[in-house]
Every structure is written in C-alpha cells, then in structure tokens.
Write an enzyme that holds these catalytic residues in place. Structure first.
Site, PDB file in Angstrom:
ATOM      1  N   LYS A 187       8.562 -20.713  -2.458  1.00 27.21           N
ATOM      2  CA  LYS A 187       8.951 -19.621  -3.360  1.00 27.21           C
ATOM      3  C   LYS A 187       9.452 -18.441  -2.515  1.00 27.21           C
ATOM      4  O   LYS A 187       8.698 -17.870  -1.734  1.00 27.21           O
ATOM      5  CB  LYS A 187       7.760 -19.154  -4.203  1.00 27.21           C
ATOM      6  CG  LYS A 187       8.188 -18.197  -5.313  1.00 27.21           C
ATOM      7  CD  LYS A 187       7.025 -17.472  -5.944  1.00 27.21           C
ATOM      8  CE  LYS A 187       6.642 -16.222  -5.194  1.00 27.21           C
ATOM      9  NZ  LYS A 187       7.705 -15.202  -5.044  1.00 27.21           N
ATOM     10  N   GLY A 238       4.341 -11.883   4.154  1.00 27.73           N
ATOM     11  CA  GLY A 238       4.395 -10.766   3.213  1.00 27.73           C
ATOM     12  C   GLY A 238       3.456  -9.659   3.652  1.00 27.73           C
ATOM     13  O   GLY A 238       3.070  -9.557   4.821  1.00 27.73           O
ATOM     14  N   SER A 239       3.057  -8.844   2.697  1.00 27.92           N
ATOM     15  CA  SER A 239       2.273  -7.646   3.023  1.00 27.92           C
ATOM     16  C   SER A 239       0.784  -7.965   3.197  1.00 27.92           C
ATOM     17  O   SER A 239       0.302  -9.000   2.719  1.00 27.92           O
ATOM     18  CB  SER A 239       2.444  -6.612   1.911  1.00 27.92           C
ATOM     19  OG  SER A 239       1.927  -7.139   0.710  1.00 27.92           O
ATOM     20  N   THR A 242      -1.174  -8.430  -0.213  1.00 23.89           N
ATOM     21  CA  THR A 242      -0.950  -9.743  -0.842  1.00 23.89           C
ATOM     22  C   THR A 242      -1.616 -10.841  -0.014  1.00 23.89           C
ATOM     23  O   THR A 242      -2.190 -11.787  -0.565  1.00 23.89           O
ATOM     24  CB  THR A 242       0.559 -10.035  -1.025  1.00 23.89           C
ATOM     25  OG1 THR A 242       1.195  -8.881  -1.576  1.00 23.89           O
ATOM     26  CG2 THR A 242       0.789 -11.213  -1.944  1.00 23.89           C
ATOM     27  N   GLY A 243      -1.573 -10.704   1.291  1.00 18.39           N
ATOM     28  CA  GLY A 243      -2.212 -11.703   2.160  1.00 18.39           C
ATOM     29  C   GLY A 243      -3.714 -11.783   1.917  1.00 18.39           C
ATOM     30  O   GLY A 243      -4.296 -12.877   1.837  1.00 18.39           O
ATOM     31  N   GLU A 262       1.527 -14.332   7.871  1.00 17.01           N
ATOM     32  CA  GLU A 262       2.316 -13.441   8.742  1.00 17.01           C
ATOM     33  C   GLU A 262       2.503 -12.144   7.972  1.00 17.01           C
ATOM     34  O   GLU A 262       3.256 -12.098   6.997  1.00 17.01           O
ATOM     35  CB  GLU A 262       3.655 -14.095   9.086  1.00 17.01           C
ATOM     36  CG  GLU A 262       3.527 -15.236  10.076  1.00 17.01           C
ATOM     37  CD  GLU A 262       2.996 -14.809  11.434  1.00 17.01           C
ATOM     38  OE1 GLU A 262       3.180 -13.634  11.821  1.00 17.01           O
ATOM     39  OE2 GLU A 262       2.365 -15.637  12.107  1.00 17.01           O
ATOM     40  N   CYS A 298       8.837  -6.568   9.911  1.00 17.03           N
ATOM     41  CA  CYS A 298       7.428  -6.512  10.307  1.00 17.03           C
ATOM     42  C   CYS A 298       7.257  -6.079  11.755  1.00 17.03           C
ATOM     43  O   CYS A 298       6.305  -5.420  12.115  1.00 17.03           O
ATOM     44  CB  CYS A 298       6.785  -7.873  10.113  1.00 17.03           C
ATOM     45  SG  CYS A 298       7.671  -9.185  10.986  1.00 17.03           S
ATOM     46  N   GLU A 398       2.232   1.339   7.151  1.00 13.97           N
ATOM     47  CA  GLU A 398       3.503   0.613   7.267  1.00 13.97           C
ATOM     48  C   GLU A 398       4.442   1.085   6.160  1.00 13.97           C
ATOM     49  O   GLU A 398       4.124   0.951   4.976  1.00 13.97           O
ATOM     50  CB  GLU A 398       3.295  -0.903   7.146  1.00 13.97           C
ATOM     51  CG  GLU A 398       4.601  -1.657   7.380  1.00 13.97           C
ATOM     52  CD  GLU A 398       4.515  -3.161   7.106  1.00 13.97           C
ATOM     53  OE1 GLU A 398       3.852  -3.559   6.133  1.00 13.97           O
ATOM     54  OE2 GLU A 398       5.132  -3.925   7.864  1.00 13.97           O
TER      55      GLU A 398
HETATM   56  P1  NAD Z   1       4.878  -8.850  -0.693  1.00 10.18           P
HETATM   57  O1  NAD Z   1       3.512  -9.092  -0.194  1.00 10.18           O
HETATM   58  O2  NAD Z   1       5.096  -7.856  -1.750  1.00 10.18           O
HETATM   59  O3  NAD Z   1       5.526 -10.213  -1.253  1.00 10.18           O
HETATM   60  C1  NAD Z   1       5.630 -11.356  -0.428  1.00 10.18           C
HETATM   61  C2  NAD Z   1       5.715 -12.594  -1.291  1.00 10.18           C
HETATM   62  O4  NAD Z   1       4.489 -12.756  -1.998  1.00 10.18           O
HETATM   63  C3  NAD Z   1       6.814 -12.552  -2.352  1.00 10.18           C
HETATM   64  O5  NAD Z   1       7.394 -13.833  -2.433  1.00 10.18           O
HETATM   65  C4  NAD Z   1       6.037 -12.217  -3.621  1.00 10.18           C
HETATM   66  O6  NAD Z   1       6.691 -12.662  -4.792  1.00 10.18           O
HETATM   67  C5  NAD Z   1       4.749 -12.977  -3.377  1.00 10.18           C
HETATM   68  N1  NAD Z   1       3.584 -12.501  -4.117  1.00 10.18           N
HETATM   69  C6  NAD Z   1       3.337 -11.264  -4.598  1.00 10.18           C
HETATM   70  N2  NAD Z   1       2.134 -11.229  -5.203  1.00 10.18           N
HETATM   71  C7  NAD Z   1       1.602 -12.466  -5.078  1.00 10.18           C
HETATM   72  C8  NAD Z   1       0.371 -13.072  -5.506  1.00 10.18           C
HETATM   73  N3  NAD Z   1      -0.534 -12.390  -6.178  1.00 10.18           N
HETATM   74  N4  NAD Z   1       0.149 -14.365  -5.206  1.00 10.18           N
HETATM   75  C9  NAD Z   1       1.077 -15.080  -4.501  1.00 10.18           C
HETATM   76  N5  NAD Z   1       2.270 -14.569  -4.106  1.00 10.18           N
HETATM   77  C10 NAD Z   1       2.525 -13.276  -4.386  1.00 10.18           C
HETATM   78  O7  NAD Z   1       5.766  -8.488   0.609  1.00 10.18           O
HETATM   79  P2  NAD Z   1       7.301  -8.071   0.687  1.00 10.18           P
HETATM   80  O8  NAD Z   1       7.467  -6.696   0.133  1.00 10.18           O
HETATM   81  O9  NAD Z   1       8.163  -9.162   0.168  1.00 10.18           O
HETATM   82  O10 NAD Z   1       7.521  -8.054   2.253  1.00 10.18           O
HETATM   83  C11 NAD Z   1       7.169  -6.974   3.058  1.00 10.18           C
HETATM   84  C12 NAD Z   1       5.917  -7.255   3.838  1.00 10.18           C
HETATM   85  O11 NAD Z   1       6.046  -8.500   4.529  1.00 10.18           O
HETATM   86  C13 NAD Z   1       5.675  -6.220   4.926  1.00 10.18           C
HETATM   87  O12 NAD Z   1       4.317  -5.887   4.969  1.00 10.18           O
HETATM   88  C14 NAD Z   1       6.099  -6.939   6.190  1.00 10.18           C
HETATM   89  O13 NAD Z   1       5.517  -6.430   7.360  1.00 10.18           O
HETATM   90  C15 NAD Z   1       5.707  -8.343   5.903  1.00 10.18           C
HETATM   91  N6  NAD Z   1       6.457  -9.295   6.712  1.00 10.18           N
HETATM   92  C16 NAD Z   1       5.802  -9.918   7.725  1.00 10.18           C
HETATM   93  C17 NAD Z   1       6.501 -10.789   8.557  1.00 10.18           C
HETATM   94  C18 NAD Z   1       5.806 -11.452   9.723  1.00 10.18           C
HETATM   95  O14 NAD Z   1       6.344 -12.412  10.265  1.00 10.18           O
HETATM   96  N7  NAD Z   1       4.659 -10.972  10.150  1.00 10.18           N
HETATM   97  C19 NAD Z   1       7.856 -11.048   8.328  1.00 10.18           C
HETATM   98  C20 NAD Z   1       8.466 -10.397   7.264  1.00 10.18           C
HETATM   99  C21 NAD Z   1       7.762  -9.526   6.452  1.00 10.18           C
END
Ligand code: NAD
Length: 506
Positions: A187, A238-239, A242-243, A262, A298, A398
């Site tokens: 996804k 992701g963030s 959410t992680g 990540e 990130c 961040e």
């Molecule tokens: P986000 O956490 O808002 O969303 C990431 C993904 O999670 C999206 O696909 C979203 O639809 C999904 N999601 C949201 N809520 C969810 C839930 N409850 N259950 C399952 N999936 C869910 O992050 P974002 O705004 O898309 O990305 C930015 C963040 O990602 C920043 O914190 C950035 O540092 C991090 N990031 C990390 C890396 C890395 O390699 N460390 C790379 C890119 C981005």
C-alpha cells in the site's frame, strides 16, 4: 513555465487515464468504491481520483498473494531474477512517465525524480545478486550428525510506504521480500499513489499474477494489512506515531508478527571550525534534500550544529547560497525546489516557522511564499533559522519540510549531548579534516548511519536504518534479505540410525 505547459503536463500524464489497484493479476478501478481526490501540489487543482480499498479488497489481495506464493517460491532465485530483469527493463522504458507522475502528484522536482528512477537500477540488479550469493551455516556436529541451517520465506509480506519518494519506494522496497520467495501486498501513501498505480501495470507484466498486489487507501486499508492474520511479516516506512501504532495493532492481532520500521529523523550535522566553509555549506544544503523532495526526507540534516568560531560566516554564506535556489512548479525543468506535498502539510510547516520566530530563533532566509507561482500551490521558500536551541520546537521535532535550524556550539561535550539528546537517531554527519576527531565523533553520535564529510547518500549493500525511535531493523543490505526469511535448523543423523537409537533408548 506558462499556464499552457501546466495544462500540457496534466493532459499528457493524467487526463483520460484510469489509476487502478492490482489484485491477483486484475486491475481493480474505482467502480462502486469510495475515491480519494488527487490534487496537484503545484497548482492545487484536482487532477484525478484513486480508489480506496475496502477490507474485502485487502482480503482479496492477501488471498491472491497466498495462492501465488508456493509457485513463486518454487521458481528459485534464478527464476525470480528473470522477473526482476523484465521489470527493470519496463522501469527504464517508463522512466519519464514515472518521474512526471511523481512531480505532478508529490511535488518533487521532475529532474530529481528521474534520478530516483535511475537509482532503482542498483537495487533491481543488487537484490538478485545478493540472493544468489546467500549461504547458510553448518554447525559443529556431534559425531555421526550433520546440523545445518535452512531459510524459508514467511509467505505473504505486507508493505506500507511513506509519501516522499513514491516511485522509488514502490520499485525498490518490495524487492528483498520478493527475491526471497515471499509474495506481497503493498500500500503506497494515500497522498501520492499515482506512480505506484502506474507501476502496477509494469509489475503485472513482469511478475506472475498474485505475486505483487497493490491496494490504495489510508489508515483503514493500512490497518487491515497490519492486523491480517495471513500476514506474518510487515514492513513499514513512515512516521514514528504510525510506527508505534503499527507495533501495537500488530500485537493486538493476536499473532507474533515480524516487523521492520523505517521511521523519522531529526538529524544532526556537526561542523568543526577547520572545515572549508563553502564545502560544508554545500553539504548542509545538499544534505537537506531541498532539490530532491523539499526537505521531506527522513535522512535530511535539519539540525546543523556549527562551531562558534565559524558560525556567523557559515550562516551568512548558507543564506546567500539558498537565495540561488529556484522554487517553482515541480514539472518545470528549471525548478530546484517544488511545493510540499499538500496544503495540510504546508500549513503544518508554516506553523513550525511561526513557532521558531515566536520562540526566539532568527529567521535568516525564506519561510515565505515566493511570488509569481500558482495561487493554489503549496510553495514554501526554504527557511533558514539561526540561534536555534534544543528547547525550541523547530530544534527538536521532525518538521519534514524545507526548514533548517543552525545551532551554535563551543563545548564539544555539550554539542554531543545536544546532538544525542532526542529520541530519534536515524542519520548524522561529521564535517572536519581531523581524521581522529572525525572517527571519535562518528563513534559518539547515536545514529544508525553516519557520514564523514558527506551526507544523504545511500550505498546499496550497506545497512540503512536508525537507532532509538527512528527504526527497527536495517534495509538495503544482507541484513534486510535475511529479515524476509525464517531461520530453520535441520539436524541429520548420518549412517545407520539403529546404533544411536539403541544407545538413546538405553
Ligand atoms: P505516515 O506515518 O503518515 O504514513 C505512512 C504510511 O502509513 C502511509 O501509507 C499511510 O497511509 C499509512 N498509515 C497511516 N495510518 C496508518 C495506520 N493506522 N495503520 C497502517 N498504516 C497507516 O508518514 P508519511 O507522512 O507518509 O511520511 C513521513 C514520515 O515517514 C516521516 O516521519 C519520515 O521521516 C518517515 N520516513 C522514513 C523513511 C526511512 O527510511 N526511515 C523514509 C521515508 C519517510
């Protein structure tokens, strides 16, 4: 770029095109599903819609992946590599389309998105090579026995990605799970799904039906993947919030799930007074990824910690250099810095800029909206703050946008305490010509990936990931390949079993 050119980009890449999910080899469009409107971050205009997967769609995707998995595993690395080769050819042939879709949908400059697609080749070639060179272990044997390790794929892997490098994430991130014989339900971010849905067509051509399944949607679809009982291995980019939620929800499914996460960064760039200031300034700007994704990365060095001896000079030269960066429409060839991904995110970034000013930092450059660009675009002139302290929100949270904070330091120990003082530890960089100092500082920085006199670059084959809340697991390396395999040990008795059975049975 003129109005006519904007219309032309949308006509060529978006209009009349259906963006459909891929489930079990079939393209599943919006039909009677709810849709999400897609807006061009450069103009604010609604340009298309994408389907929102229901729980039944996710179930169907998982079922298709389960059905396809045994035959995919049976192909072996050589058979699976042939699919990678075909996919790589298709990606190369579609480079321009994919780069333009990311510029239009995500707001990243098209020039940088072409590079993103080119970078993918190292991964498309590297993962099969890694998989072919994988070995297991043979353990010290008790007499008459052989003990060895074997590896088996988990089955179906669930992968959820962030918004900031859409095509690159959709191409490269699934590869280690696929080459090891797993099948996939992926996804993309609901904010930037278009290039992943275009890639669905290429995956469908290169891979057997059901091996790669792509669903679109937001938190609800993501949660259905996370809690699905047929998915034992989850991979998330992701963030941090959410992680953390995913860790909890995965546990609530009642299953022990294997996770890789990540997550976010607030990365320190440490600058010593012996550097060539111009080179370090270039490194600071390059390391922010402004001309790749507006600092929405990130690994960006958003905390720049400069020694007091060169501080004023550094800040002044950095502001002058930033003034040369052209903010503009993402699919204009002349643009260095595009718009941020959405109006909501622009307001969030603007809120941080206001808080920086309110908390006493000095806004040295940018932070405003550049003139002469489409009114609906999410443009932010890259903001440079001086006199930032760790207590300020811009200094510790961040932002994930074009905002840079420069800290002044004089005491090495205080600087290290500040650099390591957050719950995040993704990347860091050290800038000095003193070799011993460089290594001592790299060793002392609590981060998963540290550069010396460089920044932001990843090298396929070296483990990428963070410490503390920034990550769980490592990517882009042998560690990641193994993380998609369950480890099994086999004990074999050699020779006539009766002899030892007799002894065992007394
Ligand atoms: P986000 O956490 O808002 O969303 C990431 C993904 O999670 C999206 O696909 C979203 O639809 C999904 N999601 C949201 N809520 C969810 C839930 N409850 N259950 C399952 N999936 C869910 O992050 P974002 O705004 O898309 O990305 C930015 C963040 O990602 C920043 O914190 C950035 O540092 C991090 N990031 C990390 C890396 C890395 O390699 N460390 C790379 C890119 C981005």
């Amino acid at each position: 770029m003129t109005e006519v050119d904007v219309a032309d980009a949308i006509t060529r890449h978006i209009d009349g095109r259906e963006f459909a999910m891929l489930i079990g080899g079939k393209f599943i469009g919006s039909e009677d599903r709810p849709v999400r409107e897609v807006h061009d971050p450069s103009t604010g205009a609604q340009i298309t819609t994408i389907p929102q997967a229901s729980a039944a769609d996710v179930d169907a995707a998982v079922a298709a992946a389960e059905e396809a998995q045994p035959a995919w595993e049976a192909l072996g690395v050589a058979g699976r590599s042939r699919c990678f080769e075909r996919f790589g050819e298709l990606v190369r042939e579609n480079r321009e389309q994919l780069a333009m879709l990311d510029a239009i949908d995500c707001g990243n400059p098209v020039t940088a998105m072409r590079t993103d697609i080119d970078i993918c080749q190292a991964y498309l070639e590297g993962w099969p090579a890694f998989a072919r060179s994988m070995t297991g272990d043979v353990y010290p044997a008790s007499p008459g026995n052989l003990h060895y390790s074997a590896h088996r794929p988990y089955g179906v892997v669930g992968r959820i990605t962030a918004f900031n490098h859409p095509a690159m994430f959709a191409i490269t991130r699934p590869l280690p799970s696929l080459i090891t014989g797993n099948t996939l339900v992926m996804k993309p971010s609901d904010e930037t799904s278009l290039s992943t849905l275009a890639l669905a067509e290429l995956f469908a051509e290169a891979f057997p039906a059901g091996v790669v399944n792509i669903v679109t949607g937001g938190a609800e679809a993501g949660d259905t993947i996370v809690t699905h009982r047929a998915i034992k291995r989850l991979a998330f980019t992701g963030s941090v919030p959410t992680g953390l939620l995913i860790q909890r929800r995965a546990a609530e499914s009642g299953m022990v799930k294997h996770l890789s996460l990540e997550l976010g960064g607030k990365n320190a760039m440490v600058v010593f007074p012996d550097v060539d200031i111009d080179l370090a300034v270039e490194g600071a700007i390059y390391g922010m990824n402004l001309d790749v994704c507006q600092g929405q990365s990130c690994g960006s060095n958003s905390r720049i910690m400069v020694h007091g001896k060169i501080y004023d000079e550094f800040v002044q030269r950095m502001a002058a250099r930033l003034a040369e960066y052209r903010v503009g429409i993402a699919y204009d060839e002349q643009t260095d810095v595009g718009p941020v991904v959405s109006a909501v995110h622009r307001d969030r970034v603007a809120g941080y800029i206001e808080s920086g000013i309110a908390e006493g930092a000095t806004l040295v450059h940018g932070g405003d909206r550049p003139a002469g660009l489409p009114a609906g675009g999410n443009f932010v002139n890259p903001a440079l703050f001086a006199d930032v302290t760790p207590q300020m929100r811009i200094g510790r949270e961040e932002i994930f946008g074009p905002v840079m904070s420069v800290f002044r330091w004089d005491s090495y120990d205080d600087m290290l305490a500040e650099a390591n003082g957050l719950e995040l530890g993704l990347t860091a960089s050290v800038w000095t010509n003193d070799l011993a100092l460089a290594h001592r500082t790299a060793d002392a920085l609590d981060a998963g990936y540290v550069w010396v006199n460089d920044s932001t670059r990843h090298y396929f084959g070296t483990p990428f990931g963070g410490t503390k809340n920034s990550a769980l697991g490592r990517e882009e390396s042998q560690d990641e390949l193994l993380s998609y395999l369950e480890h099994k040990v086999v004990h074999t008795r050699l020779g006539d079993p009766r002899a030892s059975m007799t002894r065992l049975l007394g």
